[in-house]
Design a protein around this motif. Structure first.
Motif, PDB file in Angstrom:
ATOM      1  N   UNK A  34      41.230  -4.540  22.833  1.00 54.58           N
ATOM      2  CA  UNK A  34      39.639  -5.096  22.476  1.00 54.58           C
ATOM      3  C   UNK A  34      39.718  -5.577  21.256  1.00 54.58           C
ATOM      4  N   UNK A  36      36.642  -6.804  18.560  1.00 53.87           N
ATOM      5  CA  UNK A  36      35.211  -6.987  18.136  1.00 53.87           C
ATOM      6  C   UNK A  36      34.960  -7.707  16.668  1.00 53.87           C
ATOM      7  N   UNK A  38      32.391  -7.520  13.600  1.00 54.18           N
ATOM      8  CA  UNK A  38      31.569  -6.704  13.013  1.00 54.18           C
ATOM      9  C   UNK A  38      30.822  -7.247  11.741  1.00 54.18           C
ATOM     10  N   UNK A  43      25.533  -4.083  14.771  1.00 52.64           N
ATOM     11  CA  UNK A  43      26.430  -3.507  15.535  1.00 52.64           C
ATOM     12  C   UNK A  43      27.853  -4.437  15.961  1.00 52.64           C
ATOM     13  N   UNK A  44      28.991  -3.693  15.951  1.00 46.89           N
ATOM     14  CA  UNK A  44      30.044  -4.394  16.422  1.00 46.89           C
ATOM     15  C   UNK A  44      29.926  -4.942  17.776  1.00 46.89           C
ATOM     16  N   UNK A  46      31.411  -6.804  21.151  1.00 41.86           N
ATOM     17  CA  UNK A  46      32.399  -7.028  22.021  1.00 41.86           C
ATOM     18  C   UNK A  46      32.787  -8.477  21.977  1.00 41.86           C
TER      19      UNK A  46
ATOM     20  N   UNK B   4      22.401  -1.087  21.848  1.00 39.15           N
ATOM     21  CA  UNK B   4      22.400   0.303  21.435  1.00 39.15           C
ATOM     22  C   UNK B   4      21.861   0.474  20.088  1.00 39.15           C
ATOM     23  N   UNK B  93      28.837   6.180  13.811  1.00 41.51           N
ATOM     24  CA  UNK B  93      28.430   5.205  14.789  1.00 41.51           C
ATOM     25  C   UNK B  93      28.673   5.581  16.083  1.00 41.51           C
ATOM     26  N   UNK B 104      33.560  -1.672  28.581  1.00 46.08           N
ATOM     27  CA  UNK B 104      33.350  -2.288  27.223  1.00 46.08           C
ATOM     28  C   UNK B 104      32.586  -1.139  26.768  1.00 46.08           C
ATOM     29  N   UNK B 105      32.580  -0.817  25.416  1.00 46.45           N
ATOM     30  CA  UNK B 105      31.752  -0.140  24.712  1.00 46.45           C
ATOM     31  C   UNK B 105      30.733  -0.785  24.118  1.00 46.45           C
ATOM     32  N   UNK B 106      29.495  -0.485  24.038  1.00 48.38           N
ATOM     33  CA  UNK B 106      28.464  -1.408  23.164  1.00 48.38           C
ATOM     34  C   UNK B 106      28.061  -0.179  21.801  1.00 48.38           C
ATOM     35  N   UNK B 107      28.152  -0.620  20.642  1.00 47.30           N
ATOM     36  CA  UNK B 107      27.970   0.011  19.935  1.00 47.30           C
ATOM     37  C   UNK B 107      26.726  -0.092  19.186  1.00 47.30           C
ATOM     38  N   UNK B 108      26.166   1.117  18.602  1.00 50.26           N
ATOM     39  CA  UNK B 108      25.053   0.999  17.384  1.00 50.26           C
ATOM     40  C   UNK B 108      25.439   0.448  16.201  1.00 50.26           C
ATOM     41  N   UNK B 109      24.435   0.320  15.415  1.00 54.37           N
ATOM     42  CA  UNK B 109      24.608  -0.477  14.051  1.00 54.37           C
ATOM     43  C   UNK B 109      25.209   0.770  13.043  1.00 54.37           C
ATOM     44  N   UNK B 110      25.085   1.864  13.508  1.00 53.10           N
ATOM     45  CA  UNK B 110      25.717   3.012  12.524  1.00 53.10           C
ATOM     46  C   UNK B 110      24.748   3.532  11.584  1.00 53.10           C
TER      47      UNK B 110
END
Lengths: 113, 116
Positions: A34, A36, A38, A43-44, A46, B4, B93, B104-110
């Motif tokens: 993967x 990403x 950032x 947020x990161x 994809x 997220x 995070x 796919x992983x969707x991330x928060x901003x931490x």
């Protein structure tokens, strides 16, 4: 622990120039790679998921290649723009690690106007 | 899209107190959520994986009694750092997937946690 290495740690590129950087990962039990993007305070995001040896993916001016036999992936940015400034993370998943993401430390790209 | 959110974005607390961090999937149902920690100049390190309605699975070396994870609904997971100490200061995070762990992983901003 699966070691994912990214090189270089950071780079500066002049606006309009192209650049590329590397992600290396263990080639055994490979499942997916993967990328990403950032940006600071966000947020990161994809960018790509690649699974097959020889895969090439493209999104606008950004593209990536994958070599699972030797365990590396390149990310290319063509005609860099200031909005490309970000940290680019790669993450590897393997069957032997229950498909969990193992991240590299990232390559921070700064595009100078 | 798949958004997220994470709250708070930044928290400073005194040593010995507990801090709760929320992770929400805003426009999708998250079957699985993940919590990561990042120390300066290091990579994101997975702390735990949680599925809605079940106990979280912690990575080796992560104390489950210190880092309490609750995934009470398909859109909310919380991480509580109990009896925080300065060494718990870090960037936390979360991420979420719609389905399988391979999705796919969707991330928060931490969340930046500083323990004084």
């Amino acid at each position: 622990i699966l070691n994912v290495e990214q090189s270089p740690q950071s780079l500066h590129v002049q606006e309009g120039d192209s650049t590329n950087f590397t992600c290396s990962f263990p080639s055994s039990n490979f499942y997916a790679l993967h990328w990403y993007r950032w940006e600071t305070a966000k947020s990161p995001e994809a960018l790509f998921v690649m699974t097959l040896n020889g895969d090439e993916k493209k999104k606008g001016r950004i593209s990536a290649t994958l070599n699972t036999k030797e365990g590396y992936s390149y990310l290319y940015i063509k005609g860099s723009q200031p909005e490309d400034s970000a940290t680019y993370l790669c993450a590897h998943t393997a069957r032997s690690n229950d498909y969990k993401l193992s991240f590299g430390a990232g390559t921070t790209v700064t595009v100078r106007a | 899209g798949a958004v997220v959110s994470q709250h708070p974005s930044r928290v400073i607390c005194k040593s010995g107190t507990s801090v709760k961090i929320e992770c929400r999937s805003l426009d999708f149902q998250a079957t699985t959520m993940f919590w990561y920690r990042q120390f300066p100049k290091q990579s994101l390190m997975l702390m735990a994986t949680s599925n809605e309605g079940s106990k979280a699975t912690y990575e080796q070396g992560v104390e489950k009694d210190k880092f309490l994870i609750n995934h009470a609904s398909l859109t909310l997971s919380t991480l509580t750092v109990t009896s925080a100490h300065p060494e718990d200061s870090s960037f936390y995070i979360c991420s979420a997937t719609r389905g399988q762990i391979t999705d796919t992983q969707y991330f928060g901003p931490g969340t930046r946690l500083t323990v004084l």
